[in-house]
Design an enzyme around this catalytic site. Structure first.
Site, mmCIF file in Angstrom:
data_model
loop_
_atom_site.group_PDB
_atom_site.id
_atom_site.type_symbol
_atom_site.label_atom_id
_atom_site.label_comp_id
_atom_site.label_asym_id
_atom_site.label_seq_id
_atom_site.Cartn_x
_atom_site.Cartn_y
_atom_site.Cartn_z
ATOM 1 N N GLY A 127 0.838 -1.212 0.000
ATOM 2 C CA GLY A 127 0.000 0.000 0.000
ATOM 3 C C GLY A 127 0.866 1.253 0.000
ATOM 4 O O GLY A 127 1.890 1.297 0.673
ATOM 5 N N ARG B 41 13.139 10.469 -2.621
ATOM 6 C CA ARG B 41 13.979 11.645 -2.899
ATOM 7 C C ARG B 41 15.297 11.565 -2.125
ATOM 8 O O ARG B 41 16.374 11.844 -2.661
ATOM 9 C CB ARG B 41 13.191 12.897 -2.510
ATOM 10 C CG ARG B 41 13.942 14.205 -2.571
ATOM 11 C CD ARG B 41 12.979 15.326 -2.195
ATOM 12 N NE ARG B 41 13.621 16.621 -2.083
ATOM 13 C CZ ARG B 41 14.185 17.067 -0.977
ATOM 14 N NH1 ARG B 41 14.211 16.309 0.120
ATOM 15 N NH2 ARG B 41 14.736 18.261 -0.959
ATOM 16 N N ALA B 42 15.184 11.138 -0.849
ATOM 17 C CA ALA B 42 16.397 11.060 -0.019
ATOM 18 C C ALA B 42 17.332 9.963 -0.527
ATOM 19 O O ALA B 42 18.556 10.151 -0.551
ATOM 20 C CB ALA B 42 16.007 10.805 1.436
ATOM 21 N N VAL B 43 16.755 8.835 -0.954
ATOM 22 C CA VAL B 43 17.602 7.760 -1.505
ATOM 23 C C VAL B 43 18.339 8.289 -2.732
ATOM 24 O O VAL B 43 19.565 8.154 -2.862
ATOM 25 C CB VAL B 43 16.735 6.520 -1.888
ATOM 26 C CG1 VAL B 43 17.537 5.536 -2.727
ATOM 27 C CG2 VAL B 43 16.176 5.846 -0.643
ATOM 28 N N ARG C 43 0.976 -4.861 -5.778
ATOM 29 C CA ARG C 43 1.164 -6.122 -5.068
ATOM 30 C C ARG C 43 1.475 -7.156 -6.148
ATOM 31 O O ARG C 43 0.914 -7.102 -7.240
ATOM 32 C CB ARG C 43 -0.069 -6.455 -4.245
ATOM 33 C CG ARG C 43 -0.278 -5.399 -3.140
ATOM 34 C CD ARG C 43 -1.235 -5.833 -2.058
ATOM 35 N NE ARG C 43 -1.187 -4.907 -0.930
ATOM 36 C CZ ARG C 43 -2.017 -3.878 -0.757
ATOM 37 N NH1 ARG C 43 -2.958 -3.625 -1.641
ATOM 38 N NH2 ARG C 43 -1.886 -3.098 0.294
ATOM 39 N N ASP D 233 5.949 -5.446 5.968
ATOM 40 C CA ASP D 233 6.574 -6.744 6.239
ATOM 41 C C ASP D 233 6.623 -7.643 5.004
ATOM 42 O O ASP D 233 7.598 -8.360 4.788
ATOM 43 C CB ASP D 233 5.809 -7.475 7.349
ATOM 44 C CG ASP D 233 6.206 -6.979 8.733
ATOM 45 O OD1 ASP D 233 7.287 -6.375 8.857
ATOM 46 O OD2 ASP D 233 5.430 -7.209 9.684
ATOM 47 N N THR E 137 4.114 2.211 5.739
ATOM 48 C CA THR E 137 2.721 1.766 5.803
ATOM 49 C C THR E 137 1.963 2.658 6.776
ATOM 50 O O THR E 137 2.492 3.039 7.816
ATOM 51 C CB THR E 137 2.569 0.297 6.265
ATOM 52 O OG1 THR E 137 1.195 0.051 6.586
ATOM 53 C CG2 THR E 137 3.411 -0.040 7.482
ATOM 54 N N ILE E 138 0.715 2.955 6.423
ATOM 55 C CA ILE E 138 -0.095 3.778 7.337
ATOM 56 C C ILE E 138 -0.547 2.975 8.551
ATOM 57 O O ILE E 138 -1.086 3.531 9.496
ATOM 58 C CB ILE E 138 -1.341 4.377 6.635
ATOM 59 C CG1 ILE E 138 -2.316 3.278 6.186
ATOM 60 C CG2 ILE E 138 -0.943 5.280 5.481
ATOM 61 C CD1 ILE E 138 -3.720 3.798 5.898
ATOM 62 N N ASP E 139 -0.322 1.652 8.531
ATOM 63 C CA ASP E 139 -0.884 0.797 9.587
ATOM 64 C C ASP E 139 -0.049 0.769 10.879
ATOM 65 O O ASP E 139 -0.542 0.294 11.903
ATOM 66 C CB ASP E 139 -1.042 -0.646 9.084
ATOM 67 C CG ASP E 139 -1.922 -0.739 7.843
ATOM 68 O OD1 ASP E 139 -2.766 0.151 7.653
ATOM 69 O OD2 ASP E 139 -1.760 -1.711 7.076
ATOM 70 N N ASP F 289 2.138 -1.223 11.660
ATOM 71 C CA ASP F 289 2.134 -2.611 12.155
ATOM 72 C C ASP F 289 3.445 -3.346 11.870
ATOM 73 O O ASP F 289 3.446 -4.542 11.618
ATOM 74 C CB ASP F 289 0.945 -3.380 11.543
ATOM 75 C CG ASP F 289 1.013 -3.436 10.026
ATOM 76 O OD1 ASP F 289 1.822 -2.703 9.425
ATOM 77 O OD2 ASP F 289 0.263 -4.231 9.430
ATOM 78 N N MET G 52 -8.858 2.487 8.757
ATOM 79 C CA MET G 52 -8.026 1.413 8.184
ATOM 80 C C MET G 52 -7.080 0.840 9.237
ATOM 81 O O MET G 52 -7.164 1.178 10.416
ATOM 82 C CB MET G 52 -7.233 1.955 7.001
ATOM 83 C CG MET G 52 -8.015 1.956 5.706
ATOM 84 S SD MET G 52 -6.915 2.371 4.324
ATOM 85 C CE MET G 52 -7.934 1.889 2.960
ATOM 86 N N ARG H 246 -5.631 -2.582 8.515
ATOM 87 C CA ARG H 246 -5.580 -4.021 8.227
ATOM 88 C C ARG H 246 -5.885 -4.812 9.506
ATOM 89 O O ARG H 246 -6.925 -4.586 10.087
ATOM 90 C CB ARG H 246 -4.204 -4.385 7.664
ATOM 91 C CG ARG H 246 -4.303 -5.587 6.721
ATOM 92 C CD ARG H 246 -2.961 -6.036 6.236
ATOM 93 N NE ARG H 246 -2.430 -5.180 5.216
ATOM 94 C CZ ARG H 246 -1.809 -5.603 4.119
ATOM 95 N NH1 ARG H 246 -1.668 -6.884 3.913
ATOM 96 N NH2 ARG H 246 -1.342 -4.765 3.248
ATOM 97 N N LYS I 198 -24.557 12.588 27.922
ATOM 98 C CA LYS I 198 -23.743 12.652 26.684
ATOM 99 C C LYS I 198 -24.638 12.919 25.485
ATOM 100 O O LYS I 198 -25.727 12.348 25.367
ATOM 101 C CB LYS I 198 -23.032 11.320 26.491
ATOM 102 C CG LYS I 198 -21.875 11.139 27.436
ATOM 103 C CD LYS I 198 -20.617 10.838 26.648
ATOM 104 C CE LYS I 198 -19.429 10.769 27.581
ATOM 105 N NZ LYS I 198 -18.171 10.913 26.868
ATOM 106 N N GLU J 39 -10.834 -1.547 10.835
ATOM 107 C CA GLU J 39 -11.281 -2.354 9.686
ATOM 108 C C GLU J 39 -11.051 -3.849 9.913
ATOM 109 O O GLU J 39 -11.731 -4.675 9.326
ATOM 110 C CB GLU J 39 -10.609 -1.902 8.380
ATOM 111 C CG GLU J 39 -9.198 -2.361 8.193
ATOM 112 C CD GLU J 39 -8.685 -2.181 6.753
ATOM 113 O OE1 GLU J 39 -7.475 -2.078 6.617
ATOM 114 O OE2 GLU J 39 -9.476 -2.143 5.796
ATOM 115 N N ARG K 62 -5.270 7.278 3.133
ATOM 116 C CA ARG K 62 -3.941 6.964 2.608
ATOM 117 C C ARG K 62 -3.359 8.083 1.755
ATOM 118 O O ARG K 62 -2.177 8.043 1.397
ATOM 119 C CB ARG K 62 -4.015 5.675 1.786
ATOM 120 C CG ARG K 62 -3.296 4.598 2.499
ATOM 121 C CD ARG K 62 -3.235 3.261 1.907
ATOM 122 N NE ARG K 62 -3.308 3.093 0.501
ATOM 123 C CZ ARG K 62 -3.680 1.925 -0.055
ATOM 124 N NH1 ARG K 62 -4.003 0.906 0.716
ATOM 125 N NH2 ARG K 62 -3.718 1.787 -1.347
#
Ligand code: ADP
Ligand code: F6P
Length: 324
Positions: free
Chosen positions: A15, A25-27, A76, A107, A129-131, A133, A173, A175, A218, A227, A257
């Site tokens: 993703g 850019r840095a690479v 993917r 991963d 990854t935004i996750d 994880d 999100m 995962r 409340k 998700e 994302r």
């Protein structure tokens, strides 16, 4: 003695995540500044297998640091999971004289880099990854932007939810991981967070709490649902039927994302991109860059993939306590 690196390849895989462009850019600029050629590989491992390989100059990465997505595109690639695909990919790296490869992804992408390292391609992974994880690191490229994007969206849902005195279930999100849900839950002052890590999630208890919280005065009841639990639309219908409180479901989806990366994502991704090049030039391979205890570090990919990390129970308990 370590083989001298002359050409470094860079790809993004899995993703996309805001900040990936800053890492690319840095690479590119770190390598070019040290006299190394850089090849950009488009569409992740799929593009490597299709030989979508282009030479990158310092100007090719101009005007990208503030842009979301990945300028190299991502994909993917099931073929890369097979031994045949991995051998072919290693062969293509050799054909293009790519003797160091930077893989920006999660991963799964690191598992691909690990296989290429076994086949003689020097590889370094950067967590993207935004996750959030990835076990070996407290920071992954894109999480900070995504969590801020989700937080701002949830604030807006909260306004309307309060005005109508409704229950709102908002799916974020992540995962199989609950990091985005936990952080939004705390940042948005949600009444309830439901994460995949919470194995004993009890809908009846939530229904009781909604009724009790209404009695406590409340005006709304915000549930952040990960998700990994999903089923948000049905859940809203069940909760409305059980509580009598009007309930709406919002699934934030892929908007989380996208967007311009935050300052943190730009800076950390830039450091990680530069560090990945430095590791390759030090003769290292099968490594992954991470951020731990305030420092940028690196691990063996095998070790990194065998690590695990838990969503902190203490923070989850705090979120619950603050929903009083
Ligand atoms: P992420 O990198 O975010 O975890 P995926 O799990 O989708 O995302 O993996 C991205 C890509 O990495 C896959 O499409 C595949 O090409 C490659 N990959 C994943 N797992 C493996 C594996 N075990 N061996 C080799 N390559 C892999
Ligand atoms: O890994 C990032 C992520 O956005 C997850 O949060 C989500 O489960 C998945 O990717 C969605 O993937 P796709 O873009 O293939 O729908």
């Amino acid at each position: 003695m370590a083989q001298k690196i002359r050409t470094i390849g860079v790809l993004t895989s899995g993703g996309d995540a805001p900040g990936m462009n800053a890492a690319i850019r840095a690479v590119v600029r770190t390598a070019l500044g040290k006299g190394i050629n850089v090849m950009g590989i488009r569409r992740g491992y799929a593009g490597l297998l299709n030989e979508e390989i282009i030479r990158l100059s310092a100007r090719d990465v101009s005007d990208t640091i503030h842009r979301g997505g990945t300028m190299l595109m991502t994909a993917r690639c099931p073929e890369m999971r097979t031994e045949e695909g991995q051998r072919e990919a290693a062969g293509i790296c050799k054909k293009y004289a790519i003797d160091g490869l930077v893989v920006i992804g999660g991963d799964g992408s690191f598992a691909g880099a690990q296989k290429l390292a076994y086949l003689g391609v020097n590889t370094v992974g950067i967590p993207g990854t935004i996750d959030l994880d990835i076990a070996c690191t407290e920071y992954t490229i894109g999480f900070d932007t995504a969590v801020n994007t989700a937080m701002e969206a949830i604030d807006k849902v909260r306004d309307t939810s309060t005005s109508h005195e409704r229950c709102s279930i908002i799916e974020v999100m992540g995962r199989d991981a609950g990091w985005l849900a936990l952080w939004c839950g705390i940042a948005n002052g949600a009444e309830r967070i439901i994460m995949p890590e919470e194995h004993d999630y009890d809908e009846e208890a939530i229904v009781k709490d909604i009724v009790a919280s209404r009695e406590r005065g409340k005006k709304h009841y915000i549930i952040i649902n990960a998700e990994g639990i999903g089923d948000t639309i049905n859940m809203a219908q069940r909760i409305e039927a059980a509580t009598g409180m009007e309930t709406r479901a919002t699934i934030l989806g892929h908007m989380q994302r996208g967007g311009s990366p935050t300052c943190k994502d730009r800076v950390y991704a830039s450091v990680m991109g530069a560090k990945a090049v430095d590791l390759l030039l030090e003769g290292k391979t099968n490594r992954v860059v991470g951020y731990r205890h305030g420092e940028f570090v690196d691990f063996d990919i095998n070790e990194a993939l065998s690590m695990s990390k838990e969503v902190p129970q203490y923070q989850y308990d705090i979120a619950k306590a603050l929903a009083l």
